[in-house]
Design a protein around this motif. Structure first.
Motif, mmCIF file in Angstrom:
data_model
loop_
_atom_site.group_PDB
_atom_site.id
_atom_site.type_symbol
_atom_site.label_atom_id
_atom_site.label_comp_id
_atom_site.label_asym_id
_atom_site.label_seq_id
_atom_site.Cartn_x
_atom_site.Cartn_y
_atom_site.Cartn_z
ATOM 1 N N VAL A 61 0.462 5.491 3.748
ATOM 2 C CA VAL A 61 -0.028 4.289 4.417
ATOM 3 C C VAL A 61 -1.208 3.722 3.624
ATOM 4 O O VAL A 61 -2.114 4.451 3.227
ATOM 5 C CB VAL A 61 -0.454 4.604 5.859
ATOM 6 N N LEU A 62 -1.177 2.411 3.407
ATOM 7 C CA LEU A 62 -2.246 1.731 2.685
ATOM 8 C C LEU A 62 -2.973 0.746 3.595
ATOM 9 O O LEU A 62 -2.336 -0.110 4.225
ATOM 10 C CB LEU A 62 -1.699 0.940 1.487
ATOM 11 N N LEU B 12 -7.803 2.760 -8.047
ATOM 12 C CA LEU B 12 -6.454 3.083 -8.506
ATOM 13 C C LEU B 12 -6.306 4.588 -8.723
ATOM 14 O O LEU B 12 -5.283 5.182 -8.356
ATOM 15 C CB LEU B 12 -6.138 2.320 -9.789
ATOM 16 N N ASP B 13 -7.319 5.216 -9.315
ATOM 17 C CA ASP B 13 -7.267 6.665 -9.516
ATOM 18 C C ASP B 13 -7.169 7.395 -8.176
ATOM 19 O O ASP B 13 -6.398 8.358 -8.037
ATOM 20 C CB ASP B 13 -8.511 7.132 -10.271
ATOM 21 N N GLY C 246 -5.263 2.807 -0.377
ATOM 22 C CA GLY C 246 -5.629 1.395 -0.283
ATOM 23 C C GLY C 246 -7.023 1.108 -0.770
ATOM 24 O O GLY C 246 -7.500 1.679 -1.738
ATOM 25 N N PHE C 247 -7.686 0.124 -0.105
ATOM 26 C CA PHE C 247 -9.006 -0.376 -0.484
ATOM 27 C C PHE C 247 -8.978 -0.821 -1.944
ATOM 28 O O PHE C 247 -9.662 -0.267 -2.800
ATOM 29 C CB PHE C 247 -10.090 0.666 -0.173
ATOM 30 N N LEU C 248 -8.169 -1.856 -2.150
ATOM 31 C CA LEU C 248 -7.779 -2.286 -3.484
ATOM 32 C C LEU C 248 -8.318 -3.662 -3.861
ATOM 33 O O LEU C 248 -7.797 -4.292 -4.769
ATOM 34 C CB LEU C 248 -6.245 -2.312 -3.565
ATOM 35 N N THR C 249 -9.368 -4.126 -3.204
ATOM 36 C CA THR C 249 -9.801 -5.509 -3.385
ATOM 37 C C THR C 249 -11.066 -5.663 -4.223
ATOM 38 O O THR C 249 -11.579 -6.773 -4.370
ATOM 39 C CB THR C 249 -10.044 -6.167 -2.010
ATOM 40 N N ALA C 250 -11.574 -4.598 -4.795
ATOM 41 C CA ALA C 250 -12.833 -4.670 -5.547
ATOM 42 C C ALA C 250 -12.710 -5.616 -6.738
ATOM 43 O O ALA C 250 -11.645 -5.751 -7.351
ATOM 44 C CB ALA C 250 -13.242 -3.282 -6.025
#
Length: 266
Positions: free
Chosen positions: A89-90, A70-71, A56-60
């Motif tokens: 789990v994300l 993504l990597d 996760g932590f996909l909001t940058a």
């Protein structure tokens, strides 16, 4: 993480000793131990790896930061596949520094899922979005309700994206029961986790999870909701609590098993 004071070999030994058939693993201790070695350890102990946490932590906003996230999530997918679990789990991520755009942050999650979903499916892994308590919306997770998580997940095939249900985060939401049914009907209820809500929170909301049976959550009722929605997988217990981590690991493990039997099942 409930017994993070145990090493992975000690964790496996306790699972075998107390008859626990599976375990949800976290990336940090697995990577420290070595992913292939951890996979072999769990396999040799006869344990199912229920989930790997977390991606996760996909909001940058910055392109370089988004590419790095993504990597890292692709690596997490690979680690999950190596461990033999079908569920990653994300935790979506919070608002970028200086931003107040919740909608934009959620759309960036969808953009990331569009890239990660096919990659995960090719490796036999599904992405399980976990909504976190609204107190985390600013800094950790802009997805606060199960309905929000499902609205995102349902843009993609169920073979790629589903949800994680954690009682600690959603017990307060009167729409959550119908959303659990919605997740089950769509084949998207990928993980089910238990923790209790105690007040006052002993170490803030992050590390304030209560031992099963000590708080306000009707754990049996939530288990029944998950079962009615068709969840047949193992149930995880996920406790973040510094007082618990200060106890001897085997003692805490045994107490958690006892509480699970007493407060989750009749």
């Amino acid at each position: 993480m409930t017994v993070k004071q145990l090493t992975l070999p000690e964790l496996a030994d306790n699972c075998v000793e107390f008859g626990v058939p599976g375990v949800g693993l976290w990336r940090e201790p697995v990577r420290s131990y070595g992913v292939p070695a951890a996979a072999r350890l769990m396999r040799d102990a006869g344990l199912t790896v229920t989930t790997l946490c977390r991606g996760g932590f996909l909001t940058a906003l910055a392109p370089g930061e988004r590419a790095a996230a993504l990597d890292d999530n692709r690596r997490a997918v690979d680690e999950a596949a190596a461990l033999g679990t079908t569920t990653l789990v994300l935790v979506s991520g919070g608002l970028p520094a200086g931003s107040k755009d919740l909608h934009g942050a959620r759309e960036r999650i969808a953009d990331a899922l569009a890239e990660l979903g096919p990659y995960a499916e090719e490796r036999g892994v599904r992405l399980a979005l976990e909504p976190l308590h609204p107190m985390f919306a600013a800094d950790r997770c802009v997805v606060s309700t199960l309905a929000q998580a499902l609205d995102l997940a349902e843009r993609f095939p169920a073979e790629q994206v589903g949800v994680t249900v954690d009682t600690y985060h959603i017990w307060w939401d009167d729409r959550a029961p119908e959303q659990i049914a919605r997740a089950g009907a769509g084949g998207r209820l990928l993980a089910f986790q238990l923790a209790d809500w105690i007040t006052p929170l002993p170490h803030g909301v992050l590390n304030g999870r209560g031992p099963l049976g000590d708080g306000a959550i009707d754990l049996r009722a939530w288990r029944a909701l998950a079962e009615a929605a068709g969840h047949t997988g193992l149930i995880e217990v996920e406790l973040f609590n510094e007082d618990l981590w200060a106890r001897p690991g085997r003692e805490l493990f045994a107490d958690t098993v006892r509480r699970f039997a007493a407060h989750v099942f009749d």
